[in-house]
Design a protein around this motif. Sequence first.
Motif, PDB file in Angstrom:
ATOM      1  N   LYS A 307       0.558  -1.742  -0.577  1.00 43.85           N
ATOM      2  CA  LYS A 307       0.089   0.172  -0.183  1.00 43.85           C
ATOM      3  C   LYS A 307       0.408   1.198   0.030  1.00 43.85           C
ATOM      4  O   LYS A 307       2.091   1.377   1.172  1.00 43.85           O
ATOM      5  N   GLU A 309       0.301   4.314   0.954  1.00 43.52           N
ATOM      6  CA  GLU A 309       0.588   5.286   2.016  1.00 43.52           C
ATOM      7  C   GLU A 309       1.905   4.213   3.606  1.00 43.52           C
ATOM      8  O   GLU A 309       1.991   4.870   4.318  1.00 43.52           O
ATOM      9  N   THR A 310       1.409   3.339   3.365  1.00 40.80           N
ATOM     10  CA  THR A 310       2.894   2.163   4.336  1.00 40.80           C
ATOM     11  C   THR A 310       3.981   2.278   4.294  1.00 40.80           C
ATOM     12  O   THR A 310       4.607   2.537   4.760  1.00 40.80           O
ATOM     13  N   HIS A 313       4.676   5.618   4.603  1.00 43.14           N
ATOM     14  CA  HIS A 313       5.131   6.187   6.534  1.00 43.14           C
ATOM     15  C   HIS A 313       6.420   5.236   6.987  1.00 43.14           C
ATOM     16  O   HIS A 313       7.425   5.647   7.266  1.00 43.14           O
TER      17      HIS A 313
ATOM     18  N   PHE B 216       2.771   1.214  12.664  1.00 41.79           N
ATOM     19  CA  PHE B 216       3.890   2.070  12.135  1.00 41.79           C
ATOM     20  C   PHE B 216       4.446   0.716  11.314  1.00 41.79           C
ATOM     21  O   PHE B 216       5.742   0.463  11.863  1.00 41.79           O
ATOM     22  N   PRO B 217       4.813   1.539  10.319  1.00 40.92           N
ATOM     23  CA  PRO B 217       3.919   2.210   8.714  1.00 40.92           C
ATOM     24  C   PRO B 217       3.247   1.610   8.094  1.00 40.92           C
ATOM     25  O   PRO B 217       2.442   2.629   7.487  1.00 40.92           O
ATOM     26  N   TYR B 218       2.357   1.207   8.878  1.00 36.94           N
ATOM     27  CA  TYR B 218       0.890   0.272   8.253  1.00 36.94           C
ATOM     28  C   TYR B 218       0.019   1.313   8.600  1.00 36.94           C
ATOM     29  O   TYR B 218      -1.164   2.124   7.537  1.00 36.94           O
ATOM     30  N   GLY B 220      -0.145   5.477   9.907  1.00 36.60           N
ATOM     31  CA  GLY B 220       0.885   6.678  10.420  1.00 36.60           C
ATOM     32  C   GLY B 220       0.614   7.518  11.592  1.00 36.60           C
ATOM     33  O   GLY B 220      -0.491   7.404  12.210  1.00 36.60           O
TER      34      GLY B 220
END
Lengths: 382, 396
Positions: A307, A309-310, A313, B216-218, B220
């Motif tokens: 993903k 977003e993963t 981050h 994190f990081p899945y 935020g």
Amino acid sequence: MSRKVYLDNSATTAADDEVVKAVTSMLTENYGNPSSAHRLGLKAEKIVEKARKELADYLQVNKKEIIFTSGGTESNNLAVQGITKSYHSRGSKIITTEIEHPSVRNIFLALEKEGWDVIWLKSDQKGYIDIEQLKNSLDKKTVLVSIMQVNNELGSVQNIEEIGKIIKKINPLCFFHVDGIQGFGKVFTDLKKSSVDLYSISGHKFHAPKGIGALYIRENIELQPLFFGGGQENDIRPGTENTPGIAGLIPAVKKLPILNRNINTDPELNRKRNYLYKSLSKMEDVVINSPKQGAPHILNFSVPGIKGETLLHALEAEGVFLSTGSACSSKSKENKVLKAVGLSSEKRDSALRISLNKNISRDDLDYTLEVLKSQIDFLKIF
Amino acid sequence: MYDVLIIRYGEIGLKGQNKNSFIGQLIKNIDNAVTDLGDFEITTVYGRIYLHVDGKNLEKAAKRLTNVPGIVSISPAVTVKFDFESLKKNALKLFKKEVQDYPTTFKVNTRRADKSFPLKSPEINSEIGAWILRNIDSPERELNVDVHNPEHMLEVEIRRGKIYIFIKRFAGPGGLPVKSSGKALLLLSGGIDSPAAGWLGLKRGLSIDAVYFHSFPYTGDRAKEKVVDLSRVLSRYGGNIKLHIAYFTEIQQEIAKNCPERYTVTIMRRMMFRIANKIAAQNNDLALITGESLGQVASQTLEGIASSDDAAELPVLRPLITMDKNEIVDISKKIDCYDISIRPFEDCCTVFVPDNPVTKPKLDKVRAAENSLDIDKLLANALEKTEVMQINQKPE
């Protein structure tokens, strides 16, 4: 977190030191109102006019044709709403593309509800619009064509000159608005030769402050203003001038690269982008979504299976800041542009955008690639 | 004109020997809820708490008290002098202020606890009623008495040498005063359900600690911020909250890597409960609270709940268990959590979700499926990296 590599420059940029100085001086020394009769007012007015001249020279247009706004969204609104309000007697059709920024797309959606006949031009997977569809849609009843120069997600660059010629050949009275928010200072634009009537600019995309923008309005066009007030900016955009923001444009424009017909994209950024493009193409988990020859600062890619977003981050934890193409599972945040160009949902969900600035070093890019690779290797296990 | 809030508590009046400690707790909670509005005197008479507020802050204080568990209702009231003429004059004035929706009906209802007042309750009712009627009823302002179903009730309470009059009643949440039932640990996600469950726990007199599972990081920082904001809202009702941000990344990764895909959610829930056991033990929490609602998702079937409970060492309170989503949403909106809960960021329950999760997990199979995990080591690591935030009560 020690190292910081900021790769989200299409979202916004850091202000240059000279810009900060210029802004500060307008808040502490030259704080006069340009409309005031005394010399503090005059001083402020002169700086505002200097900024206008600077911008006009860079665009090779007359300084009377530049007005200042609060930013890109306002410039787009003023252009599109201004034309459709002032010239609705000329027809009922307006044309835009499926890949516009929301500040254009949502105006057209509103106008469509008001009864305008809106044509939405399609684009291919790389974000290039369908010129044939444009030709077939244009007619004598078309009042306005609004097309973005550089797509903010993919970095595709439309051929503004060719499009301008097509429009004016079929209907010389039809207005041509170009959203230049991502293109200005990155891609060469000959506004006169391209028959562009209106061109939107946003300051914070090129190291000037947020809250300042500009709109080029070709001479003799009468725009209905969005709001009414004390007569500033030829009454098209009344309200006390944002003098700190305007002053901040001067050093920011001065630092822009000199572009022309031969060097038509920022060469320095181009080199960095090409390096990234080449390196990313070699990574087997990465699929590049941007065109090979696109805007010099934008590169969109997907890592199918992880993903966006993963990964964002995970990179953030290593000091690398970029943005997702399509944020999380929420439907409301789904990326309309990537969907419109026909990217599969797997690619959309895992899309990331790198956008560069002049201060990014080769070393920064190597660090980014290294972190990206190790995070992909780690995350793809799960 | 108002100078006092009359606060009624229902259930706690019935608690026999413990009554005084319950009331004492409620008074403390009331004081906490309005303390920043000024220094107000609180007095108590049987079945009532009086908060003497200056007029300027009265409305704000009344609004806050509608969210203090243990309170059944609140009436802004006027204190009048202990003589019939003052009562008449002020009753009319109050009626004119609060009643505007003519044509309408009303009645007067008196409780005369202090028998030294010369008139009896029925006499007061009819005298005051007649006085109001005579002074208001006209073709423009049509007013009638209706003793069975009045639109408005003017209430007169005569207690210990004082007369209070009021018309309005605001409902409180009912329940028991926060902190009168002990302390429990709320499993808080960023969603709609768990804050509502937490609120219902507070409403039954619990005070709460909270744990959030951060991946994190899945997920935020914005997802974490959401939980902090939700805790802040809950602290408005429940006092200070100790929020634990448990490190959950490694556990999710290890589950994804080692366990059969269909069981990952079931095992994830069990690991959450195991972390919660430990955190609850550290904080002397006597139960766990979750936002589960029967059948809402695959892990919330009876079998799913059984397999979670198998990992929980403490009683698990599930206040939402029989509620529908729309009922839960109503609670979430009422307690001001909804707008925070619907912010669109991933939470740990929405990543790592298999396409086809098992809906009726059998305990022996679940235990076998998590066999390959080094549970003790994972828990120790998660606890070591858990961050604690103290969320202090702050009204609004």
